[in-house]
Design an enzyme around this catalytic site. Structure first.
Site, PDB file in Angstrom:
ATOM      1  N   GLY A 207       1.000  -1.310  -0.084  1.00  0.00           N
ATOM      2  CA  GLY A 207       0.075  -0.040   0.111  1.00  0.00           C
ATOM      3  C   GLY A 207       0.716   1.314  -0.014  1.00  0.00           C
ATOM      4  CG  ASN A 208      -0.641   4.774  -1.171  1.00  0.00           C
ATOM      5  OD1 ASN A 208      -1.048   5.517  -0.663  1.00  0.00           O
ATOM      6  ND2 ASN A 208      -0.772   4.138  -2.543  1.00  0.00           N
TER       7      ASN A 208
END
Ligand code: CTP
Length: 417
Positions: A207-208
């Site tokens: 993810g980020n």
């Protein structure tokens, strides 16, 4: 909300010290705040404090700055006037339209909405004279916030306590929003927000750090300006905004499907989401065990589609495309060059360049952006709360759409192709 020019009038009551909190909250929300205290107010709170907190000079004297007609100029420039605390005396003066000080003149010289937060002893609040003055102000369209019921200055308690600064600020900004232009009325705006997650197995993902705050602020701002908003929400860390059609997605492929569906017939698509460029080639059905790899692990990733470029390079007449560029480049010139190249490569009309880093951009309540327009030039820069930045971006959307609509009309009129 676009940054507003707000006058905060402070009158001479003990609650004046709490007005500093009102000024501070408005400044932190990105507004340009001009404090106009009465002489009485300055007995309770010092001018240096008000100047430091408002980041603007503070005047009280009607006979200073006469050459620049200050008593009229401050009122004429105001988008909103907040008077906190409003004493019984100042309420009486407002109701009668007295202009014997700078604040009185400012109010009379202004067409801006007025919000007052009364503060006084219960007997004074209940006095028929005060109640008649309040009725006059309400009939004139003034918003009255409070007073709250609670502990007063002495040992007594009852109605008369000034509302808390956050309540006053919320009411004031709500009043300003209600009078804000509905320049996106009837437009369909699609906004993507948050960060995609690419699963590795049932419990893990790539993810980020995008929280979704900027995208949600854009959706809220577009809604407030009258747009019909579809929000494609990828793993938001903030609450869904009210009044928007929210479609939840998680991966880049889901986001692509949702935005492609929603973009059909939309007037504006704003790609604020941070989309993963790669996803794991295989998603394990069961949790990956740590001893599956001897001493280390190599993940094979495959490229995700570039959603914005897909929209930008397909025919999209009548749909304005706004992209974002999240860049860690420290040098301003090189940052802009990256933004310009990204706008062209993706076929976006407008690109919002956003510097990100370990301590910048993500999850914060503030943002600093440069907006690049259709001809590759800088249209504007914005720095402030994500809400004020959202409004600046929408100002560009409105002006670019108007310019292209006018250009299209001119083309029709002149019969060129
Ligand atoms: N974007 C997209 N699809 C992707 C990646 C990004 O639609 N697979 C969109 C983002 O929503 C944003 C813009 O493209 O509006 C730029 O995203 P950014 O992460 O800054 O750039 P990338 O295209 O990922 O390029 P790079 O990571 O090489 O800078």
């Amino acid at each position: 909300m676009s940054p507003l020019n707000i006058v905060v009038g402070i009158t001479g009551g003990i609650a004046a010290y709490k007005a500093v909190g009102v000024v501070r909250a408005l400044v932190l929300a990105g507004h340009d705040v001009h404090v106009v205290p009465t002489e009485g107010a300055l007995r309770f709170v010092g001018r240096p404090t008000l100047e430091a907190i408002s980041r603007n000079p503070v005047h009280t004297d009607l006979y200073e700055g006469v050459a620049e007609v200050r008593h009229v100029a401050i009122g004429q420039a105001a988008d909103l006037i907040v008077i906190a605390p409003a004493t019984a005396n100042s309420i009486a003066k407002l109701a009668t339209g007295l202009a014997d000080d700078l604040l009185g003149n400012t109010v009379l010289a202004s067409e801006a909405p007025v919000v007052i937060a009364p503060a006084m002893h219960t007997e004074m609040w209940r006095h028929p004279a005060t109640q008649a003055n309040i009725a006059t102000l309400l009939a004139r369209g003034v918003t009255v916030v409070g007073p709250a019921v609670g502990q007063l200055t002495g040992a007594d308690s009852g109605p008369g306590r000034m509302e808390e600064p956050d309540v006053i600020v919320a009411a004031a900004l709500e009043r300003a929003a209600a009078t804000a232009p509905h320049d996106l009325a009837g437009r369909r705006v699609v906004v993507t927000a948050g960060g995609t997650r690419e699963p590795l197995d049932p419990v893990r993902f790539l993810g980020n750090r995008s929280s979704g705050k900027q995208g949600v602020a854009i959706a809220e701002a577009a809604r407030a300006r009258g747009a019909d908003v579809t929000l494609i929400a990828a793993n938001l860390e903030v609450a869904h905004p009210a009044g928007c059609d929210v479609r939840q997605v998680s991966t880049a492929l889901e986001l692509q499907q949702a935005v492609t569906d929603a973009a059909r017939g939309a007037d504006v698509v704003i790609m604020a989401a941070a989309v993963a460029d790669y996803r794991p080639a295989d998603v394990s059905e069961s949790k990956l065990k740590k001893d599956a790899g001897e001493g280390g692990m190599t993940l094979e990733l495959v490229r995700n589609p570039d959603i914005l470029a897909g929209l930008g390079h397909a025919p999209h007449d009548g749909t304005l495309l706004v992209g974002f560029a999240a860049e860690t480049e420290p040098d301003d010139e090189r940052l802009l060059a990256l933004g310009r190249a990204k706008r062209e490569a993706k076929g976006a009309d407008v690109l919002v360049v956003n510097r990100v880093g370990w301590t910048e951009g993500f999850a914060s309540d503030e943002n600093r952006v440069v907006v690049i327009g259709p001809d590759g030039e800088i249209v504007t820069r914005a720095h402030g709360t994500k809400s004020s930045v959202a409004h600046v971006i929408l100002d560009v959307v409105v002006s670019v759409s108007t310019t292209s609509a006018v250009a299209a009309d001119t083309t029709k009129e002149h019969g060129t192709t």
